[in-house]
Motif scaffolding. Sequence first.
Motif, PDB file in Angstrom:
ATOM      1  N   UNK A   1      -1.823  52.342  50.840  1.00 28.66           N
ATOM      2  CA  UNK A   1      -1.686  53.220  52.000  1.00 28.66           C
ATOM      3  C   UNK A   1      -2.954  54.057  52.205  1.00 28.66           C
ATOM      4  N   UNK A   2      -3.396  54.113  53.453  1.00 28.28           N
ATOM      5  CA  UNK A   2      -4.562  54.912  53.828  1.00 28.28           C
ATOM      6  C   UNK A   2      -4.187  55.741  55.055  1.00 28.28           C
ATOM      7  N   UNK A   3      -4.328  57.054  54.976  1.00 29.61           N
ATOM      8  CA  UNK A   3      -3.993  57.908  56.115  1.00 29.61           C
ATOM      9  C   UNK A   3      -5.142  57.888  57.125  1.00 29.61           C
ATOM     10  N   UNK A   4      -4.792  57.929  58.406  1.00 31.80           N
ATOM     11  CA  UNK A   4      -5.830  57.843  59.438  1.00 31.80           C
ATOM     12  C   UNK A   4      -6.816  59.002  59.361  1.00 31.80           C
ATOM     13  N   UNK A   5      -6.420  60.097  58.733  1.00 29.87           N
ATOM     14  CA  UNK A   5      -7.343  61.227  58.593  1.00 29.87           C
ATOM     15  C   UNK A   5      -8.507  60.894  57.663  1.00 29.87           C
ATOM     16  N   UNK A   6      -8.334  59.870  56.820  1.00 30.58           N
ATOM     17  CA  UNK A   6      -9.407  59.445  55.919  1.00 30.58           C
ATOM     18  C   UNK A   6     -10.394  58.510  56.605  1.00 30.58           C
ATOM     19  N   UNK A   7     -10.015  57.975  57.754  1.00 27.99           N
ATOM     20  CA  UNK A   7     -10.809  56.945  58.423  1.00 27.99           C
ATOM     21  C   UNK A   7     -11.676  57.591  59.497  1.00 27.99           C
ATOM     22  N   UNK A   8     -12.965  57.270  59.479  1.00 25.35           N
ATOM     23  CA  UNK A   8     -13.898  57.881  60.418  1.00 25.35           C
ATOM     24  C   UNK A   8     -13.911  57.220  61.790  1.00 25.35           C
ATOM     25  N   UNK A   9     -13.630  55.910  61.836  1.00 26.66           N
ATOM     26  CA  UNK A   9     -13.611  55.202  63.114  1.00 26.66           C
ATOM     27  C   UNK A   9     -12.529  54.140  63.091  1.00 26.66           C
TER      28      UNK A   9
END
Length: 427
Positions: A162-170
């Motif tokens: 799981x990866x939260x969208x807040x961790x993703x830059x684009x």
Amino acid sequence: MIDNNYTTADEAVKCIKPGNRVFIHGSAATPVCLVRAMQKRHHELYDVELVSITTLGEVNFNRPEHRKSFYFNSLFVSAATRAVANSEDGDYVPIFLSQIPQLFRRNILTIDVALIQVSPPDAHGYCSLGTSVDVARAAVQMAKHIIAQVNPLMPRTHGDGYVHISQINALVWHSAELPEVDYSTDVSDAVKKIGYNVASLIEDGATLQLGIGSIPDQVLFNLTTHKNLGLHTEMFSDGVMPLIERGIINNSQKKLNTGHSVTSFITGTRKLYDFVNDNPGIRVMDISYVNDTSIIRQNPKVAAINSAIEIDLTGQICSDSIGTYQYSGIGGQMDFIHGASLSEGGKPIIALPSQTNKGISRIVPFLKEGAGVVTTRGHVHWVVTEYGMVDLFGKSLKQRAQALIEIAHPNHREMLENSFFRRFEKA
């Protein structure tokens, strides 16, 4: 999908600068649209180091114009990167699959940009790394900048991914079918026999680990009368689906993750990707956990099934190179061969056809000059060909050679016997 949160692939990859190290999500999760967008910028990039394990899909790293801009430092060589890895514009890092996350987490290989592919975010903003958690989880944790291809056709898998969208830059919304691989077609009689031989070694209640290719699928095909099997494997392919659906693989005897099948990456057909989607019975987890020998050994009767390019008469296993030509990688073979040997009732198994398609023996007096030893002769136990099964554990050099000659192709036994005589019997 909320359009305001998304950008184009071309816009997203503008953050990649000369001299950056870029991680590329691998296997069925290869973010093809992001890779192509990066490659389009080749005229303005130089000294960009690419790191990845196996890549799939329509990406070509072997174009002359790309070689001038990108250096591919492969952590596991695949068809898409083989030519580059064996050229002056690429290289290969020999490493156990279980330890690749250490390269990222210890900043031995610092990641400037990670190109990943994920499922759409859920109501809480969490995306899933889907088919490939493997080394990608560590890359995402350590990357300075993360670009994600958000694909509604990427399955949402349970486990570590799981990866939260807040961790993703684009975020780049791009719907595309995942690459498919089917190992069940064009299976030779030799492979069918090997599958039968290996299956005969597996007991009820065993925990399975299977490598890549047609041999593991043929082993699974021959396990339909077994009971209470478990699955703890770095790779998960179509062949396991019927056994899970019929309750043959039920993971009831496992000491860890009881009731759950555990894997690190998933490669197969669309049917498989749909099968694992939101399936709580399947956990896709970090490779540093899945391939940890101390974890593997805790499950009962671990049957680790892997293959090889060639094996010499003392039991040395080459499974990553053809002479000095880097063909694949160390991968997780040693992780599981050693882990299985320490498991109560475990069976480490190397299964290979006795000869190549061109009629060259895979059991050889000596490995080719420059060949890499992936599994040492101190670690090898069971070796299986279409001509039989031998356990080399505890055998002397002479006993090993004699046992391996017995399961070699008949066309090559005289050559091997002559080599045995010259090596061991000359006065």
